[in-house]
Motif scaffolding. Structure first.
Motif, PDB file in Angstrom:
ATOM      1  N   THR A 116      68.651  31.451  29.878  1.00  0.00           N
ATOM      2  CA  THR A 116      69.221  31.016  28.698  1.00  0.00           C
ATOM      3  C   THR A 116      68.335  31.358  27.320  1.00  0.00           C
ATOM      4  O   THR A 116      67.167  31.706  27.446  1.00  0.00           O
ATOM      5  CB  THR A 116      69.409  29.370  28.620  1.00  0.00           C
ATOM      6  OG1 THR A 116      68.007  29.049  28.881  1.00  0.00           O
ATOM      7  CG2 THR A 116      70.271  28.903  30.046  1.00  0.00           C
ATOM      8  N   ASP A 117      68.838  31.354  26.238  1.00  0.00           N
ATOM      9  CA  ASP A 117      68.235  31.657  25.071  1.00  0.00           C
ATOM     10  C   ASP A 117      67.073  30.827  24.619  1.00  0.00           C
ATOM     11  O   ASP A 117      67.424  29.388  24.399  1.00  0.00           O
ATOM     12  CB  ASP A 117      69.245  31.989  23.781  1.00  0.00           C
ATOM     13  CG  ASP A 117      68.606  32.437  22.565  1.00  0.00           C
ATOM     14  OD1 ASP A 117      67.232  33.049  22.524  1.00  0.00           O
ATOM     15  OD2 ASP A 117      69.167  32.312  21.465  1.00  0.00           O
ATOM     16  N   ALA A 118      65.773  31.147  24.866  1.00  0.00           N
ATOM     17  CA  ALA A 118      64.929  30.152  23.983  1.00  0.00           C
ATOM     18  C   ALA A 118      64.323  30.387  22.871  1.00  0.00           C
ATOM     19  O   ALA A 118      63.317  29.733  22.207  1.00  0.00           O
ATOM     20  CB  ALA A 118      63.680  30.170  25.131  1.00  0.00           C
ATOM     21  N   ARG A 119      64.940  31.248  21.951  1.00  0.00           N
ATOM     22  CA  ARG A 119      64.890  31.632  20.623  1.00  0.00           C
ATOM     23  C   ARG A 119      63.444  32.278  20.625  1.00  0.00           C
ATOM     24  O   ARG A 119      62.664  32.774  21.811  1.00  0.00           O
ATOM     25  CB  ARG A 119      64.857  30.394  19.604  1.00  0.00           C
ATOM     26  CG  ARG A 119      66.122  29.816  19.712  1.00  0.00           C
ATOM     27  CD  ARG A 119      66.112  28.436  18.992  1.00  0.00           C
ATOM     28  NE  ARG A 119      67.332  27.913  19.064  1.00  0.00           N
ATOM     29  CZ  ARG A 119      67.459  26.610  18.565  1.00  0.00           C
ATOM     30  NH1 ARG A 119      66.730  25.836  17.818  1.00  0.00           N
ATOM     31  NH2 ARG A 119      68.659  25.890  18.918  1.00  0.00           N
ATOM     32  N   ARG A 120      62.658  32.675  19.686  1.00  0.00           N
ATOM     33  CA  ARG A 120      61.469  33.405  19.381  1.00  0.00           C
ATOM     34  C   ARG A 120      61.207  34.620  20.426  1.00  0.00           C
ATOM     35  O   ARG A 120      60.315  35.030  20.982  1.00  0.00           O
ATOM     36  CB  ARG A 120      60.288  32.413  19.815  1.00  0.00           C
ATOM     37  CG  ARG A 120      60.235  31.079  19.145  1.00  0.00           C
ATOM     38  CD  ARG A 120      59.180  30.402  19.315  1.00  0.00           C
ATOM     39  NE  ARG A 120      59.040  29.016  19.017  1.00  0.00           N
ATOM     40  CZ  ARG A 120      58.215  27.933  19.384  1.00  0.00           C
ATOM     41  NH1 ARG A 120      57.204  28.423  20.206  1.00  0.00           N
ATOM     42  NH2 ARG A 120      58.385  26.807  18.789  1.00  0.00           N
ATOM     43  N   LYS A 121      62.524  35.097  20.703  1.00  0.00           N
ATOM     44  CA  LYS A 121      62.780  36.264  21.369  1.00  0.00           C
ATOM     45  C   LYS A 121      62.282  36.053  22.763  1.00  0.00           C
ATOM     46  O   LYS A 121      61.447  36.957  23.516  1.00  0.00           O
ATOM     47  CB  LYS A 121      62.047  37.484  20.849  1.00  0.00           C
ATOM     48  CG  LYS A 121      62.463  38.308  19.467  1.00  0.00           C
ATOM     49  CD  LYS A 121      61.758  39.329  18.920  1.00  0.00           C
ATOM     50  CE  LYS A 121      62.217  39.706  17.622  1.00  0.00           C
ATOM     51  NZ  LYS A 121      61.209  40.689  17.112  1.00  0.00           N
ATOM     52  N   GLU A 122      62.409  34.930  23.276  1.00  0.00           N
ATOM     53  CA  GLU A 122      62.105  34.601  24.669  1.00  0.00           C
ATOM     54  C   GLU A 122      63.497  33.864  25.374  1.00  0.00           C
ATOM     55  O   GLU A 122      64.383  33.648  24.790  1.00  0.00           O
ATOM     56  CB  GLU A 122      60.905  33.349  24.722  1.00  0.00           C
ATOM     57  CG  GLU A 122      59.790  33.974  24.263  1.00  0.00           C
ATOM     58  CD  GLU A 122      58.775  32.924  24.063  1.00  0.00           C
ATOM     59  OE1 GLU A 122      57.589  33.192  24.293  1.00  0.00           O
ATOM     60  OE2 GLU A 122      59.123  31.662  23.958  1.00  0.00           O
ATOM     61  N   VAL A 123      63.171  33.811  26.710  1.00  0.00           N
ATOM     62  CA  VAL A 123      64.171  33.168  27.603  1.00  0.00           C
ATOM     63  C   VAL A 123      63.692  31.886  28.428  1.00  0.00           C
ATOM     64  O   VAL A 123      62.224  32.190  28.815  1.00  0.00           O
ATOM     65  CB  VAL A 123      64.838  34.189  28.422  1.00  0.00           C
ATOM     66  CG1 VAL A 123      65.766  35.045  27.676  1.00  0.00           C
ATOM     67  CG2 VAL A 123      63.981  34.886  29.195  1.00  0.00           C
TER      68      VAL A 123
END
Length: 220
Positions: A116-123
């Motif tokens: 899933t999308d964790a924002r900050r270009k992370e998952v």
């Protein structure tokens, strides 16, 4: 058994009602900025569709994340409030597990990844042996840093769609559904399994922080 399930760990604000055999009503809306505004009307809508009152619910199921602090706490606090008001148990389930369960039948005949999308270009992500069996703890990472660990595996979830270089074989579903969470919880409870406590799985500190060297002003 009448389970009210909800999840706000992702941009999806999702609610469902499960009678122990099947989902009787469900609602999902995707809006990352309006969790608090959309959740209670969704609960009302689901109860109305099912033709039952809130006091008929015998248990609450809530997605515990991982997810961003602000959205995740909306669902958890609402679940806790319902549980206290109704005097019924509140059960937690990993949001990634709900996505994995919903992926059953999506041409997945072996191991896969949920991201899933964790924002900050992370998952936020985890590996699964099948739709019911998670084999790694949920984690948060940059997609490029886990490329070797997920190489060759299909993936489900919005994080997989966002980063095709790391997850070239992205499958449905993209968003979690409370219907899947409710069905998974009903299956586990029916088998006598004990579900986890409804405690948030943040994996990292919230974006909002008290500034360092904050000056306290006291009245004279």
């Amino acid at each position: 058994m009448l389970l009210l399930a909800l999840d706000t760990a992702t941009p999806a604000v999702t609610v469902a009602l499960h009678d122990g055999s099947s989902v009787v009503a469900a609602s999902s809306q995707v809006d990352a900025r309006r969790h608090g505004e959309l959740l209670l009307p969704a609960v009302d809508r689901v109860l109305a569709e099912a033709g039952v009152r809130l006091d008929a619910v015998t248990g609450i199921v809530v997605g515990v994340g991982p997810g961003p602090y602000t959205g995740l706490r909306v669902g958890l606090m609402t679940a806790d409030t319902f549980g206290l008001a109704l005097g019924v148990p509140v059960h937690g389930l990993c949001t990634l597990d709900g996505l994995a369960y919903a992926a059953e039948g999506a041409s997945l005949d072996g191991p896969f990844v949920v991201a899933t999308d964790a924002r900050r270009k992370e998952v936020y992500w985890a590996r699964y042996e099948d739709a019911r069996t998670r084999v790694t703890e949920p984690a948060v990472d940059r997609p490029a840093d886990i490329a070797e660990q997920v190489a060759g595996l299909p993936a489900v979830g919005a994080g997989a769609v966002l980063y095709p270089d790391t997850f070239p074989d992205a499958r449905s579903p993209e968003n979690v559904s409370a219907a899947a969470l409710a069905a998974l919880a009903a299956e586990k409870l029916g088998a006598g399994e004990e579900l986890q406590a409804p405690r948030p799985l943040y994996l990292r500190r919230p974006d909002a922080q008290v500034p360092k060297n904050y000056k306290v002003v006291t009245p004279k």
